[in-house]
Design an enzyme around this catalytic site. Structure first.
Site, PDB file in Angstrom:
ATOM      1  N   GLU A   1       9.215  -4.100  13.067  1.00  0.00           N
ATOM      2  CA  GLU A   1       8.988  -2.945  12.199  1.00  0.00           C
ATOM      3  C   GLU A   1       7.691  -2.282  12.661  1.00  0.00           C
ATOM      4  O   GLU A   1       6.631  -2.911  12.644  1.00  0.00           O
ATOM      5  CB  GLU A   1       8.850  -3.420  10.750  1.00  0.00           C
ATOM      6  CG  GLU A   1       8.667  -2.289   9.765  1.00  0.00           C
ATOM      7  CD  GLU A   1       8.512  -2.776   8.316  1.00  0.00           C
ATOM      8  OE1 GLU A   1       7.841  -3.793   8.090  1.00  0.00           O
ATOM      9  OE2 GLU A   1       9.067  -2.116   7.423  1.00  0.00           O
TER      10      GLU A   1
ATOM     11  N   SER B   1       5.367  -6.967   3.356  1.00  0.00           N
ATOM     12  CA  SER B   1       5.952  -7.321   4.655  1.00  0.00           C
ATOM     13  C   SER B   1       6.714  -8.649   4.556  1.00  0.00           C
ATOM     14  O   SER B   1       6.444  -9.479   3.680  1.00  0.00           O
ATOM     15  CB  SER B   1       4.847  -7.412   5.702  1.00  0.00           C
ATOM     16  OG  SER B   1       3.907  -8.379   5.301  1.00  0.00           O
TER      17      SER B   1
ATOM     18  N   PHE C   1       0.816  -1.222   0.000  1.00  0.00           N
ATOM     19  CA  PHE C   1       0.000   0.000   0.000  1.00  0.00           C
ATOM     20  C   PHE C   1       0.841   1.260   0.000  1.00  0.00           C
ATOM     21  O   PHE C   1       0.368   2.324  -0.385  1.00  0.00           O
ATOM     22  CB  PHE C   1      -0.932   0.011   1.231  1.00  0.00           C
ATOM     23  CG  PHE C   1      -0.245   0.466   2.492  1.00  0.00           C
ATOM     24  CD1 PHE C   1      -0.103   1.820   2.771  1.00  0.00           C
ATOM     25  CD2 PHE C   1       0.312  -0.444   3.386  1.00  0.00           C
ATOM     26  CE1 PHE C   1       0.559   2.250   3.918  1.00  0.00           C
ATOM     27  CE2 PHE C   1       0.975  -0.017   4.531  1.00  0.00           C
ATOM     28  CZ  PHE C   1       1.101   1.336   4.793  1.00  0.00           C
TER      29      PHE C   1
ATOM     30  N   CYS D   1       9.563   1.871   3.536  1.00  0.00           N
ATOM     31  CA  CYS D   1      10.497   0.781   3.855  1.00  0.00           C
ATOM     32  C   CYS D   1      11.908   1.317   4.018  1.00  0.00           C
ATOM     33  O   CYS D   1      12.776   0.630   4.533  1.00  0.00           O
ATOM     34  CB  CYS D   1      10.460  -0.287   2.784  1.00  0.00           C
ATOM     35  SG  CYS D   1      11.154   0.282   1.250  1.00  0.00           S
TER      36      CYS D   1
HETATM   37  P1  NAD Z   1       1.575  -6.592   3.111  1.00  0.00           P
HETATM   38  O1  NAD Z   1       2.588  -7.667   3.177  1.00  0.00           O
HETATM   39  O2  NAD Z   1       0.469  -6.601   4.109  1.00  0.00           O
HETATM   40  O3  NAD Z   1       0.844  -6.602   1.676  1.00  0.00           O
HETATM   41  C1  NAD Z   1       1.583  -6.594   0.475  1.00  0.00           C
HETATM   42  C2  NAD Z   1       0.775  -7.314  -0.594  1.00  0.00           C
HETATM   43  O4  NAD Z   1       0.565  -8.664  -0.191  1.00  0.00           O
HETATM   44  C3  NAD Z   1      -0.608  -6.707  -0.834  1.00  0.00           C
HETATM   45  O5  NAD Z   1      -0.863  -6.698  -2.216  1.00  0.00           O
HETATM   46  C4  NAD Z   1      -1.533  -7.656  -0.098  1.00  0.00           C
HETATM   47  O6  NAD Z   1      -2.810  -7.751  -0.698  1.00  0.00           O
HETATM   48  C5  NAD Z   1      -0.809  -8.983  -0.194  1.00  0.00           C
HETATM   49  N1  NAD Z   1      -1.085  -9.851   0.965  1.00  0.00           N
HETATM   50  C6  NAD Z   1      -1.347  -9.446   2.237  1.00  0.00           C
HETATM   51  N2  NAD Z   1      -1.551 -10.523   3.035  1.00  0.00           N
HETATM   52  C7  NAD Z   1      -1.405 -11.612   2.255  1.00  0.00           C
HETATM   53  C8  NAD Z   1      -1.481 -13.028   2.506  1.00  0.00           C
HETATM   54  N3  NAD Z   1      -1.738 -13.499   3.708  1.00  0.00           N
HETATM   55  N4  NAD Z   1      -1.256 -13.843   1.473  1.00  0.00           N
HETATM   56  C9  NAD Z   1      -0.982 -13.373   0.250  1.00  0.00           C
HETATM   57  N5  NAD Z   1      -0.906 -12.056  -0.042  1.00  0.00           N
HETATM   58  C10 NAD Z   1      -1.097 -11.179   0.938  1.00  0.00           C
HETATM   59  O7  NAD Z   1       2.373  -5.205   3.146  1.00  0.00           O
HETATM   60  P2  NAD Z   1       1.780  -3.743   3.211  1.00  0.00           P
HETATM   61  O8  NAD Z   1       1.235  -3.505   4.586  1.00  0.00           O
HETATM   62  O9  NAD Z   1       0.903  -3.458   2.051  1.00  0.00           O
HETATM   63  O10 NAD Z   1       3.109  -2.884   3.003  1.00  0.00           O
HETATM   64  C11 NAD Z   1       3.985  -2.544   4.037  1.00  0.00           C
HETATM   65  C12 NAD Z   1       5.181  -3.480   4.100  1.00  0.00           C
HETATM   66  O11 NAD Z   1       5.868  -3.475   2.859  1.00  0.00           O
HETATM   67  C13 NAD Z   1       6.219  -3.063   5.133  1.00  0.00           C
HETATM   68  O12 NAD Z   1       6.693  -4.208   5.781  1.00  0.00           O
HETATM   69  C14 NAD Z   1       7.310  -2.426   4.297  1.00  0.00           C
HETATM   70  O13 NAD Z   1       8.590  -2.433   4.891  1.00  0.00           O
HETATM   71  C15 NAD Z   1       7.270  -3.278   3.095  1.00  0.00           C
HETATM   72  N6  NAD Z   1       7.872  -2.615   1.940  1.00  0.00           N
HETATM   73  C16 NAD Z   1       9.080  -3.075   1.507  1.00  0.00           C
HETATM   74  C17 NAD Z   1       9.706  -2.468   0.432  1.00  0.00           C
HETATM   75  C18 NAD Z   1      11.031  -2.974  -0.067  1.00  0.00           C
HETATM   76  O14 NAD Z   1      11.397  -2.625  -1.183  1.00  0.00           O
HETATM   77  N7  NAD Z   1      11.762  -3.773   0.694  1.00  0.00           N
HETATM   78  C19 NAD Z   1       9.080  -1.393  -0.206  1.00  0.00           C
HETATM   79  C20 NAD Z   1       7.846  -0.958   0.256  1.00  0.00           C
HETATM   80  C21 NAD Z   1       7.248  -1.590   1.327  1.00  0.00           C
END
Ligand code: NAD
Length: 499
Positions: free
Chosen positions: A384, A226, A149, A281
């Site tokens: 985090e 995540s 997101f 991130c």
């Molecule tokens: P998230 O892991 O909750 O969701 C990411 C994606 O995974 C979304 O499209 C979501 O629909 C999907 N998803 C969620 N739960 C799932 C499940 N149980 N099974 C399959 N798919 C699932 O992450 P978020 O809250 O949207 O984003 C924040 C996180 O992203 C933070 O941990 C941040 O550090 C990380 N992030 C990392 C980077 C990087 O480049 N390392 C960049 C941006 C964000």
């Protein structure tokens, strides 16, 4: 109530699964739209369309494919304000920050305009008598990406621009929290001349993600989100024989040496710790001053700056520093972790727990927090937080500070503030973290370099954007060819070195 759609086969398509998620306005706490959550059948329909469209797209010469991206850049600039507004409305970040989100994606699109150069193969003339050898990079076919997101414009573009420049079809499963901008991007790509079916948006949750993971036709998966989900997607996708790259969470340390310019370090920590409400991130979430005197000086400079931060909705004007966090659940989680920090003995120097924004009582605003005397055993250090909470861990020496950054399970970004080149060089060389800043708090590499962390911040080998993206989205084929006059002389049965 607005009902959002998928974008399949060049059209906005209503969801048919009967399942929806609420898209909130984080500033008001109101539901502003419903987004459909795709079933495996809906995902499959997009895959079939992509598979049909992709070979013709791969056959378009790379220069013509690049021209679509050129036009797309123009359209992004034309619609910048509209995109930023839609992004802020669903995500909550300020308008300048939302425009930055679009801009950092746009820069990767610009890089991908170099596809004709980047896709050139290798050639060895006369590898053997009358034998030439050449390798070419070919598209994978149907590829997919699952995005978080916090950068609903930038991260989808980091994936689909190189994938499409390489001749693939791409299916985007964006975050269900802020799906409008990804839908707008797909429309703009078609306005730029992309054939239907090459970029599709399938909205959804775990059901759509699992459908991607287990779909035979999908060749590769990019994921950003995540760490627990990154680990799941990497493990499952690889077990299905797919090419997978997953980027996970972070806990970025900023080391402040006694010789650092303390005003510069404090300003950097304010932007990197509290900008975008800490939902980046690459946010700095841990400050590591070296020596008690440095720590005292740093805290003294931070407190008045934090107290001056203006928190508000994106509509409140240009002087808002950061907006709400994305959901009520995110706010609750942040405040629970803050409480755990207090309970576990950290010193809460700036307490934002009572923060309340008049007129926006139902919004997901979180006041800024600053902790001092945090220790590595505390939850606020290990986890985090992804909110406007900066933890200070006091280190007794440079080696101790370096060890903190190295021992943490995450290794996305880190920074050192110092006037000493030798210390900075030693830090950059030894730290086991993927992106390092020297007097730069958020060292996000530009489009023509690559982005990626180490340790639990990444699963897979190749980084995002830059030359790595062109490797990830292509397969190498190597051809050994001979056009001799004497081939008719008979077959060869021994595996021979080239002489
Ligand atoms: P998230 O892991 O909750 O969701 C990411 C994606 O995974 C979304 O499209 C979501 O629909 C999907 N998803 C969620 N739960 C799932 C499940 N149980 N099974 C399959 N798919 C699932 O992450 P978020 O809250 O949207 O984003 C924040 C996180 O992203 C933070 O941990 C941040 O550090 C990380 N992030 C990392 C980077 C990087 O480049 N390392 C960049 C941006 C964000």
């Amino acid at each position: 109530m607005q009902e959002l759609t998928h974008y399949i086969g060049g059209e906005h398509v209503k969801g048919t699964s009967g399942r929806f998620a609420d898209v909130m306005n984080p500033a008001t706490g109101e539901v502003q739209a419903k987004v459909p959550l795709a079933s495996a059948d809906e995902l499959d329909r997009a895959v079939q369309i992509a598979a049909e469209a992709q070979p013709a797209w791969a056959a378009v010469n790379p220069q013509r494919r690049a021209r679509v991206l050129m036009k797309f850049v123009d359209l992004l600039n034309r619609d910048m304000d509209k995109l930023a507004e839609a992004l802020s409305r669903e995500h909550g970040k300020t308008l300048p920050d939302a425009a930055g989100d679009v801009q950092r994606g746009l820069e990767v699109v610009e890089y991908c305009i170099g596809a004709p150069q980047l896709l050139k193969g290798e050639y060895t003339d006369s590898a053997g008598p009358g034998i030439d050898m050449y390798s070419m990079r070919q598209a994978l076919g149907v590829t997919a990406g699952i995005t978080p997101f916090n950068f609903p414009a930038m991260i989808p573009m980091w994936m689909f621009a190189p994938a499409i420049a390489c001749g693939n079809a791409f299916i985007l499963k964006p975050s269900e929290r802020d799906p409008s901008v990804p839908l707008m991007l797909a429309e703009l790509m078609e306005e730029a001349g992309l054939p239907k079916g090459i970029l599709q948006v399938v909205n959804g949750d775990k059901e759509a993600v699992d459908a991607i993971l287990y779909h035979d036709v999908i060749q590769s998966i990019g994921f950003v989100g995540s760490t627990p989900i990154a680990e799941y997607i990497y493990g499952t996708g690889c077990a299905q024989g797919k090419r997978v790259q997953c980027f996970g969470g972070a806990k970025n340390h900023m080391i402040v040496m006694p010789d650092a310019d303390m005003d510069q370090a404090a300003d950097a920590l304010i932007g990197a710790g509290y900008g975008a409400a800490g939902e980046r991130c690459m946010a700095i979430s841990v400050a590591v001053p070296v020596g008690d005197e440095t720590a005292d000086r740093l805290i003294e400079k931070l407190v008045p700056r934090i107290e001056k931060l203006k928190v508000g909705p994106y509509t409140a004007g240009a002087d808002v520093d950061y907006g709400p966090v994305v959901t009520a659940a995110a706010k609750e989680n942040i405040l629970r972790l803050v409480q755990s920090g207090v309970d576990q003995g950290a010193e809460l120097v700036v307490d934002g727990r009572d923060f309340n924004l008049q007129g926006y009582e139902n919004g997901f605003f979180v006041g800024a927090h600053l902790f001092d005397k945090v220790t590595p055993d505390m939850d606020i250090y290990k986890k985090e937080i992804f909110g406007p909470v900066l933890s200070t861990v006091r280190a007794g020496s440079y080696e101790e500070a370096l060890k903190l950054a190295m021992d943490h399970e995450y290794g996305n970004g880190t920074a050192i503030f110092t006037r000493d080149g030798d210390t900075a060089r030693d830090f950059a060389s030894r730290v086991n973290v993927g992106m390092v800043g020297v007097n730069v708090p958020i060292p996000v590499p530009l489009a023509y370099h690559t982005f990626g962390g180490w340790k639990k911040s990444v699963f897979g080998d190749l980084n995002q954007h830059g030359p790595d993206a062109f490797k990830f989205y292509t397969r190498t084929k190597t051809v050994t060819s001979r056009w001799p006059s004497g081939l008719k002389e008979g077959g060869e049965f021994h595996f021979k070195p080239m002489d």
